[in-house]
Design a protein around this motif. Structure first.
Motif, short mmCIF file in Angstrom:
data_model
loop_
_atom_site.label_atom_id
_atom_site.label_comp_id
_atom_site.label_asym_id
_atom_site.label_seq_id
_atom_site.Cartn_x
_atom_site.Cartn_y
_atom_site.Cartn_z
N MET A 182 32.57 39.21 51.38
CA MET A 182 33.85 39.06 50.69
C MET A 182 33.75 39.68 49.31
O MET A 182 32.84 39.39 48.56
CB MET A 182 34.19 37.57 50.57
N THR A 183 34.68 40.50 48.94
CA THR A 183 34.73 41.08 47.61
C THR A 183 36.09 40.81 47.00
O THR A 183 37.11 41.05 47.62
CB THR A 183 34.49 42.60 47.66
N ASN A 184 36.09 40.26 45.81
CA ASN A 184 37.33 39.91 45.15
C ASN A 184 37.36 40.59 43.80
O ASN A 184 36.57 40.26 42.92
CB ASN A 184 37.40 38.39 44.98
N PHE A 185 38.24 41.51 43.62
CA PHE A 185 38.29 42.28 42.39
C PHE A 185 39.27 41.70 41.38
O PHE A 185 39.34 42.13 40.26
CB PHE A 185 38.64 43.74 42.69
N ASP A 186 40.16 40.78 41.81
CA ASP A 186 41.10 40.16 40.88
C ASP A 186 40.46 38.93 40.25
O ASP A 186 40.65 38.60 39.14
CB ASP A 186 42.37 39.71 41.60
N ARG A 187 40.25 38.96 41.57
CA ARG A 187 39.98 37.60 41.21
C ARG A 187 38.55 37.00 41.07
O ARG A 187 37.66 37.62 40.77
CB ARG A 187 40.54 36.69 42.27
N ALA A 204 34.30 39.99 37.33
CA ALA A 204 34.97 39.51 36.12
C ALA A 204 35.16 40.71 35.21
O ALA A 204 34.50 41.74 35.36
CB ALA A 204 34.15 38.43 35.43
N LYS A 205 36.06 40.60 34.25
CA LYS A 205 36.27 41.67 33.28
C LYS A 205 36.13 41.10 31.87
O LYS A 205 36.79 40.13 31.52
CB LYS A 205 37.66 42.30 33.45
N LYS A 206 35.28 41.71 31.09
CA LYS A 206 35.14 41.39 29.68
C LYS A 206 35.69 42.56 28.91
O LYS A 206 35.01 43.56 28.67
CB LYS A 206 33.67 41.15 29.32
N GLY A 207 36.97 42.50 28.57
CA GLY A 207 37.62 43.68 28.04
C GLY A 207 37.65 44.74 29.12
O GLY A 207 38.18 44.53 30.21
N ASP A 208 37.06 45.89 28.82
CA ASP A 208 37.00 46.97 29.82
C ASP A 208 35.70 46.96 30.62
O ASP A 208 35.49 47.84 31.46
CB ASP A 208 37.12 48.33 29.11
N VAL A 209 34.82 46.00 30.38
CA VAL A 209 33.51 45.99 31.03
C VAL A 209 33.56 45.17 32.32
O VAL A 209 33.85 43.96 32.29
CB VAL A 209 32.44 45.40 30.09
N PRO A 210 33.29 45.80 33.47
CA PRO A 210 33.24 45.04 34.73
C PRO A 210 31.92 44.29 34.86
O PRO A 210 30.85 44.84 34.58
CB PRO A 210 33.35 46.13 35.80
N LEU A 211 32.00 43.04 35.24
CA LEU A 211 30.82 42.19 35.38
C LEU A 211 30.72 41.69 36.81
O LEU A 211 31.62 41.01 37.31
CB LEU A 211 30.91 41.01 34.41
N GLU A 262 26.17 42.28 31.14
CA GLU A 262 26.47 43.66 30.73
C GLU A 262 25.17 44.46 30.58
O GLU A 262 24.20 43.99 29.99
CB GLU A 262 27.22 43.62 29.39
N ASN A 263 25.17 45.65 31.17
CA ASN A 263 24.02 46.57 31.15
C ASN A 263 22.88 46.16 32.07
O ASN A 263 21.77 46.69 31.96
CB ASN A 263 23.50 46.79 29.73
N TYR A 264 23.13 45.22 32.97
CA TYR A 264 22.14 44.80 33.96
C TYR A 264 22.71 44.97 35.37
O TYR A 264 23.92 44.79 35.59
CB TYR A 264 21.75 43.34 33.78
N GLY A 265 21.84 45.28 36.33
CA GLY A 265 22.23 45.26 37.73
C GLY A 265 23.46 46.07 38.03
O GLY A 265 23.57 47.24 37.64
N LYS A 266 24.42 45.46 38.70
CA LYS A 266 25.63 46.15 39.13
C LYS A 266 26.74 46.13 38.08
O LYS A 266 27.79 46.75 38.29
CB LYS A 266 26.16 45.53 40.43
N SER A 267 26.54 45.43 36.98
CA SER A 267 27.59 45.33 35.97
C SER A 267 27.70 46.61 35.15
O SER A 267 26.84 47.49 35.22
CB SER A 267 27.33 44.13 35.05
N GLY A 268 28.78 46.70 34.39
CA GLY A 268 29.10 47.91 33.67
C GLY A 268 28.08 48.26 32.60
O GLY A 268 27.44 47.39 32.01
N ALA A 297 33.97 35.14 30.45
CA ALA A 297 34.75 35.87 31.45
C ALA A 297 34.44 35.36 32.85
O ALA A 297 35.35 35.22 33.70
CB ALA A 297 34.45 37.37 31.34
N ALA A 298 33.18 35.07 33.13
CA ALA A 298 32.77 34.66 34.47
C ALA A 298 33.36 33.31 34.86
O ALA A 298 33.79 33.11 36.02
CB ALA A 298 31.25 34.62 34.56
N VAL A 299 33.39 32.35 33.94
CA VAL A 299 33.86 31.02 34.32
C VAL A 299 35.34 31.01 34.66
O VAL A 299 35.82 30.12 35.39
CB VAL A 299 33.54 29.96 33.24
N GLU A 300 36.09 31.99 34.17
CA GLU A 300 37.49 32.07 34.57
C GLU A 300 37.60 32.40 36.06
O GLU A 300 38.49 31.89 36.76
CB GLU A 300 38.22 33.12 33.73
N VAL A 301 36.71 33.23 36.55
CA VAL A 301 36.68 33.54 37.98
C VAL A 301 36.27 32.31 38.78
O VAL A 301 36.86 31.98 39.81
CB VAL A 301 35.73 34.72 38.26
#
Length: 341
Positions: free
Chosen positions: A1-6, A51-58, A120-126, A143-147
């Motif tokens: 399962m992949t959720n990009f919004d959410r 999750a999104k931290k500004g423009d950074v995908p996490l 940020e800057n680790y693994g699959k994150s931006g 940002a993550a806890v909102e998801v």
């Protein structure tokens, strides 16, 4: 399962596995049995989220027994926070023929809804030009806890952090206490006084101040398991960790190293209001017993424990004796509510 919004009147300093195991056994057995009672089947489900931290995908990852179903009772959420030199893969490592090394699997089977993320800057994150220091990690967790809230309906979560992951979790607990239930700090450091590891690391302080990335090759990953006490981790496990980590390159951020060599303390005990379990490996070179005890004694919540695990060094999550850590952490997170006194 992949959720990009959410504040409770309980205080325990437990040194050695014997007392630690006894202290947690009853609560562990009862609460784990209750946690299993409502879980249909035993197959572990996993899902990816962003999750999104500004423009950074996490990138975020979740494991639990059974896929989520609308209307089902919620399960206790535990969020695992990784350290300076590895990504969240350290919490879900597969090492065929060498036993179970996935703490996500272990806690999912115990009835938890398990989450983790790549900072940020680790693994699959931006990737950015930043150094991903502790303050940045706090923003990642915000940002993550909102998801997590959106997906689970829960507003408070347990956090388990190892090494600088414990610093990230502690700093987040200061910034957002309303989001934090119970905290497990493994391989934590308070002021870092008397630490041989940090003294050696501080020799590179000028580099950390002038560079946002540092070398993290196979030998460096191996050193995590050998620098304090060789033999406390299985070499095959360390090689497996290096295999999965090096797919993301041989560079990691300097921010947490800079914080740990020049900015401690970054977690102020008097501002950590949640119950806390402090776990230190017997041979850990990142923090002395005195350093951790000073932090422990200043915590305002009476519901707190300090446990020293025998036969382990800095990395308790992937140690040969990792079962000791899994046990005491699970027992602490499933501790029954005490009667008011």
């Amino acid at each position: 399962m992949t959720n990009f919004d959410r504040p409770l009147a309980r205080r325990a300093v437990i040194k050695g596995a014997g007392l630690g195991l006894i202290a947690g056994t009853l609560a562990d057995a009862i609460s784990t049995q209750e946690a299993h009672a409502d879980i249909p089947g035993s197959e572990i489900w996993s899902g990816e989220y962003w999750a999104k931290k500004g423009d950074v995908p996490l990138w975020m990852y979740r494991k639990r027994v059974g896929a989520p179903k609308q209307g089902e009772p919620s399960r206790p959420v535990v969020f695992f926070v990784h350290g300076s030199s590895v990504s969240s893969r350290a919490f879900d490592l597969n090492v065929p023929g060498h036993g179970d090394y996935s703490i996500l699997n272990a806690f999912a089977r115990a009835g938890f809804d398990c989450w983790t993320m790549d900072h940020e800057n680790y693994g699959k994150s931006g990737r950015t030009s930043g150094n991903s220091d502790i303050a940045s990690g706090v923003e990642d967790l915000k940002a993550a806890v909102e998801v997590v809230a959106r997906e689970t309906g829960e507003k408070k979560y347990h956090f388990v952090g190892e090494s600088s992951g414990a610093l990230r979790a502690g700093a987040f607990a200061m910034a957002a206490p309303e989001r934090v239930d119970r905290l497990v700090f493994a391989a934590f450091t308070y002021k870092g006084e008397g630490s041989p590891t940090l003294a050696k690391r501080a020799e590179q302080l000028d580099y950390y101040r002038s560079h946002n990335m540092r070398k993290r090759d196979r030998d460096m990953i191996r050193s995590i398991a050998t620098r304090d006490k060789p033999g406390t981790s299985d070499p095959a496990v360390v090689e497996a960790l290096a295999d999965v980590e090096l797919q993301f390159g041989d560079q990691v951020p300097t921010g947490t190293y800079l914080d740990m060599t020049s900015n401690l303390p970054v977690v102020k005990p008097e501002k950590v209001l949640s119950p806390v379990l402090l776990v230190r490996g017997e041979y850990d070179g990142i923090a002395t017993v005195a350093d951790i005890e000073e932090f422990f004694n200043l915590l305002p919540n009476g519901d707190r424990q300090f446990i020293i695990l025998p036969g382990t060094a800095h990395s308790v999550t992937l140690a040969t004796n990792r079962g000791l850590f899994w046990h005491v952490a699970r027992a602490f997170l499933t501790m029954p509510l005490p009667m008011a006194t």
